[in-house]
Design an enzyme around this catalytic site. Structure first.
Site: not given
Ligand SMILES: *[C@@H]1O[C@H](CO)[C@@H](O)[C@H](O)[C@H]1NC(C)=O
Ligand SMILES: *[C@@H]1O[C@H](CO)[C@@H](O)[C@H](O)[C@H]1NC(C)=O
Ligand SMILES: *[C@@H]1O[C@H](CO)[C@@H](O)[C@H](O)[C@H]1NC(C)=O
Ligand SMILES: *[C@@H]1O[C@H](CO)[C@@H](O)[C@H](O)[C@H]1NC(C)=O
Ligand SMILES: *[C@@H]1O[C@H](CO)[C@@H](O)[C@H](O)[C@H]1NC(C)=O
Ligand SMILES: *[C@@H]1O[C@H](CO)[C@@H](O)[C@H](O)[C@H]1NC(C)=O
Ligand SMILES: *[C@@H]1O[C@H](CO)[C@@H](O)[C@H](O)[C@H]1NC(C)=O
Length: 855
Positions: A87, A139, A241, A243-244
């Site tokens: 995403h 994701d 922030g 994410s990932g």
């Protein structure tokens, strides 16, 4: 009711100083070891509820930049490969170009990079074919670097789990990132990597939490390939922030990446753990993508054999966390009540909002703040909390930046020197998130606030029920302003009180806060500086807009999700409404459009005359009721009867039951020029009634027929129960009216035609009023029925001067529409009409067949 709380944790917030990261791809190195070691940081060595990481602790953590700023996290899994979340790169259904992205490695503080920090361009971004949006899973993303990373103490890959790898639930793992430290609260400078320990939650336990309605009544179906980590009680979590970024667990001296930060409902909220993409199920996909690159990611075998899969209990106990704030053993004994004692002034009342912070009105202390922003005598200040043996000392005062000019922001936070033990008597009050919607009808209480006097009345006078947003806004707000939708921050919160004001009880000097209860939990919902006149406060400044400021300062105040969800009619409102016209004397003629059964007519008064007759009265000003003279005065009698007026009897949803107002009538006024033949009488009440949804003056129509209005005769159907009913009518033009009733009509009489079958709805003896609902949305009074008639009404318009002079605050609207009373002599009637005896309907039919003569 937007779904904006389901948040993929991307960010656009941190922009490092220009030039901090030079692209160092020009100096590639060939120093990678043959056999890729993974998941081993050097032995030396935020996120919500997290803390600064030590440099070098998480050497696989990378920062993904776009447009010069940090957007997402990622993890290095091989010299040329970074794992992150899909995403971050898929916007609006399309994959963003790899060239826009760069990977920053070996960074600790985004403001002051370490020596080993370097940047790599991204050659390729790979996302599973079937990824569409976060809540549907898959994701994850792989980034191929344009040139291999330079491995060293600050840059090392993490180990990946094989598909068979089993992370036991309850395992303590760690997640890292540069994301927000709280909802809408970015990581402060110098942007140091944050770490937080999270426990893996089993699938069943997590699904159980997410099946309970949370913010916006949302629930979530977890899918295979998702993984939860966090705590039922919340407070420690990933956020925007992060994410990932990786969720890593240590096993046998190596760190394995169990998950990729994906999304959450808000951050750190109770019963809403973070959702991660599980890495193990994607072993095959990852291997396929990186095929041929040497060295590739390492998938070490799990050191301890998993206790052979399926026999581990799949069933987990569902542990729902309950709110840790807002519990009071009994209303009135508030465990969060704090008294701030400042030498030389009266105590100032506030509320404990966390173990270290007390919320108070800033106006208690603004005059004591010296130029350095702190009171010079803070050393001498003390805070008294319930059941604490000693007074607490104060470390710091933080006034709201707008406190000195904005009454709605009259707030300050006081930090205690030492935190108090919250498991014992002092407990924090819950605070609402900005989107909190206190439901109409919520049970509320007034609590002391600031330098308030004790309540002048009994405890029941502190009880209240919340009015709906439309009422609150239009009764006390501005005309024409849009009414906030349920779920948008309200401008005001309005309580309706169970008991009427008692004369002589003045609430003048009292300041109050409004506490509202949901599912047994108390929220600090609003604040009020001073009550108006002698009344209890009618409108409070909502606290929810201040939630972000309070949590930013305190880092631990208890912002709690809404607990009750029956939004009712108001929640279905999707279009913004505006408030109907007000007059210079305030709101009049307000009635909710979709009034439920048991309808509410706030201006409808029962006028009890000499104990045996009941007339209809209409509240036209806070101290005045208008009625038909023939109904309140007996023919030929010269003595003024004993008259009582009751308002708020009309079944009044959404009001407290039994919210009635009664007043004695102390005088009857008739226009001098008409004497006792005057059709309209004004009744003066013994004291004013406060405008509320159960007693609100109607607007008065100055003359003519309001254009586009729908008109009604309002009366009672059942003489015993006095259920209000409204019969639909059309007001006839002056010419039709005149022609129908030629000889009998005094000037200023309105005639109506009932809609089919509605003639008998009202008791004619009570002299029902004629009302219209105008295009502008307000209700206006046109007139009161003349003696013995259902069709003829004495209009208020011609008496405007007398009514305005007598009452002072009559709500006459500006003139609109065509004049009703045409010049004399223009009413020529067709000759046939005289023969049409019988019902007005028959006559009217005849009249309409006749060619009309132009005026
Ligand atoms: C998203 O895509 C749709 C259809 O392709 C387009 O109409 C819309 O403008 C796009 N929105 C953004 C924010 O790019
Ligand atoms: C995507 O495909 C994989 C493999 O076919 C499957 O396991 C996964 O559930 C799919 N995900 C979605 C979101 O459809
Ligand atoms: C659930 O809780 C009960 C009672 O606390 C306990 O006996 C049971 O073993 C628990 N079950 C699991 C699967 O943890
Ligand atoms: C103070 O007021 C300004 C202007 O109205 C507003 O932009 C700002 O957000 C307010 N500050 C806080 C902390 O609410
Ligand atoms: C807080 O109070 C509870 C109950 O009195 C007690 O059991 C606990 O030990 C206290 N905690 C601390 C940190 O003092
Ligand atoms: C309350 O306020 C009103 C109007 O401001 C004032 O006339 C009255 O004297 C005050 N009453 C008390 C008890 O202070
Ligand atoms: C809240 O969600 C639950 C479960 O999804 C549903 O049954 C209920 O009707 C919802 N309530 C409202 C007011 O939307």
């Amino acid at each position: 009711m937007s779904q904006h709380l389901l948040l993929p944790f991307v960010i656009l917030a941190i922009s490092p100083i220009p030039g901090a990261f030079q692209d160092s791809a020009l100096s590639p190195t060939q120093e990678e070891p043959e056999d890729l070691d993974c998941g081993r940081p050097e032995p030396y060595a935020r996120i919500v509820g997290g803390s600064d990481a030590q440099p070098g602790t998480w050497p696989w953590q990378v920062s993904l930049h776009q447009g010069g700023g940090h957007i997402c996290g990622g993890s290095l899994i091989a010299p040329s490969w970074v794992l992150s979340a899909a995403h971050c790169f898929v916007r609006n259904g399309t994959l963003e170009p790899a060239a826009e992205w760069s990977v920053v490695l070996g960074v600790h503080s985004q403001d002051r990079p370490l020596d080993g920090a370097h940047v790599r361009a991204v050659a390729e971004i790979l996302v599973p074919d079937n990824y569409s949006k976060v809540e549907l899973g898959s994701d994850l993303a792989l980034l191929r670097l344009a040139s291999p990373a330079r491995l060293g103490p600050a840059v090392r890959p993490v180990c990946l789990p094989r598909a068979s790898h089993h992370f036991a639930h309850g395992t303590a793992c760690w997640t890292t990132g540069w994301g927000d430290v709280q909802e809408a609260d970015p990581l402060p400078l110098p942007w140091v990597l944050q770490e937080v320990e999270l426990r893996l939650l089993g699938e069943a336990a997590c699904q159980c939490l997410y099946s309970r309605p949370g913010p916006f009544n949302l629930t979530l179906q977890l899918l295979p390939g998702m993984l939860c980590a966090g705590y039922p009680e919340g407070r420690r979590d990933t956020c925007q922030g992060d994410s990932g970024g990786p969720l890593v667990c240590e096993e046998g001296g190596r760190w394995f990446q169990a998950g990729i930060t994906s999304f959450g409902f808000g951050c750190g909220r109770r019963n809403r753990p973070g959702v991660f993409t599980a890495v193990a199920p994607y072993e095959a996909w990852i291997r396929e993508q990186v095929m041929g690159s040497e060295p590739g990611p390492a998938f070490p075998t799990q050191a301890q054999e998993p206790q052979s899969g399926p026999q581990e209990p799949r069933e987990e106990n569902c542990t729902i966390a309950l709110p840790e704030c807002g519990k009071a053993p009994q209303p009135g004994a508030w465990p969060w009540e704090a008294q701030v004692m400042v030498p030389g002034s009266r105590p100032c009342h506030g509320a404990l909002v966390s173990e270290s912070w007390v919320l108070v009105p800033a106006s208690c202390f603004l005059d004591r703040i010296s130029s350095d922003g702190q009171p010079h005598d803070l050393e001498a200040w003390r805070v008294l909390l319930p059941s604490r043996p000693r007074a607490e000392r104060v470390a710091r005062l933080v006034p709201h930046e707008n406190a000195s000019w904005d009454d709605a922001s009259d707030l300050a936070l006081l930090q205690l020197r030492a935190p108090v033990n919250l498991s014992a008597a002092p407990r924090p009050v819950c605070l609402p998130h900005p989107e909190h919607y206190f439901l109409p009808g919520s049970r509320c209480r007034l609590a002391r606030w600031g330098r308030g006097e004790p309540a002048p009345g009994p405890s029941a006078q502190l009880e209240a029920e919340l009015l709906g947003g439309w009422w609150c806004h239009c009764l006390y707000g501005r005309q024409g302003a849009p009414v906030p939708l349920a779920g948008d921050p309200p401008h005001a919160l309005c309580p309706a009180y169970q008991e009427e004001e008692e004369a002589g009880r003045c609430w003048n000097d009292s300041r109050w806060s409004l506490l509202c209860r949901e599912e047994g939990t108390w929220f600090l919902a609003g604040i009020r500086d001073f009550s108006s006149g002698c009344l209890r406060p009618r409108a409070f400044f909502p606290l929810q807009t201040h939630g972000p400021w309070i949590s930013h300062v305190t880092r631990g105040a208890y912002l709690e999700d809404q607990l009750a969800w029956d939004w009712g009619l108001e929640g279905e409102e999707t279009e913004a409404q505006t408030c109907p016209p007000h007059t210079e004397h305030g709101a009049c003629g307000l009635r909710p459009e979709a009034a439920p059964v048991g309808v509410l007519w706030p201006w409808l008064a029962e006028v009890h005359v000499a104990g045996d007759r009941v007339c209809t009265g209409i509240l036209v000003a806070p101290g005045w009721v208008l009625a038909a003279t023939h109904c309140v005065l007996r023919l030929g009698s010269t003595t003024v009867p004993y008259i009582e007026v009751y308002l708020g009897r009309a079944g009044a949803n959404p009001l407290p039951q039994g919210h009635q107002v009664s007043r004695l009538v102390i005088s009857i006024r008739l226009p001098r020029h008409l004497g006792l033949s005057a059709p309209l009488a004004l009744l003066e009440l013994s004291s004013r009634v406060e405008p509320s949804p159960s007693a609100l003056p109607i607007c008065l129509h100055p003359g003519g027929i309001p254009p586009g209005a729908s008109c009604w005769v309002l009366g009672w159907k059942d003489p015993q129960d006095r259920v209000p009913v409204a019969a639909a009518v059309s007001i006839l033009t002056s010419r039709l009216c005149h022609c129908l009733y030629q000889s009998v009509l005094p000037p200023g009489t309105l005639c109506v035609l009932y809609a089919e079958g509605q003639e008998d709805r009202c008791e004619v003896n009570s002299a029902p009023p004629l009302l219209c609902h105008t295009e502008g949305g307000s209700w206006v009074l046109m007139g009161m029925a003349v003696r013995g008639s259902r069709e003829l009404f004495a209009a208020v318009g011609p008496e405007e001067a007398w009514i305005s002079q007598t009452v002072g605050e009559a709500h006459f609207l500006p003139p609109s529409g065509s004049p009703y009373w045409p010049p004399d002599g223009s009413n020529l009637c067709p000759p046939d009409l005289a023969r049409a005896s019988g019902s007005p309907r028959a006559a009217l039919f005849l009249l309409l067949l006749t060619p009309l003569i132009q005026n």
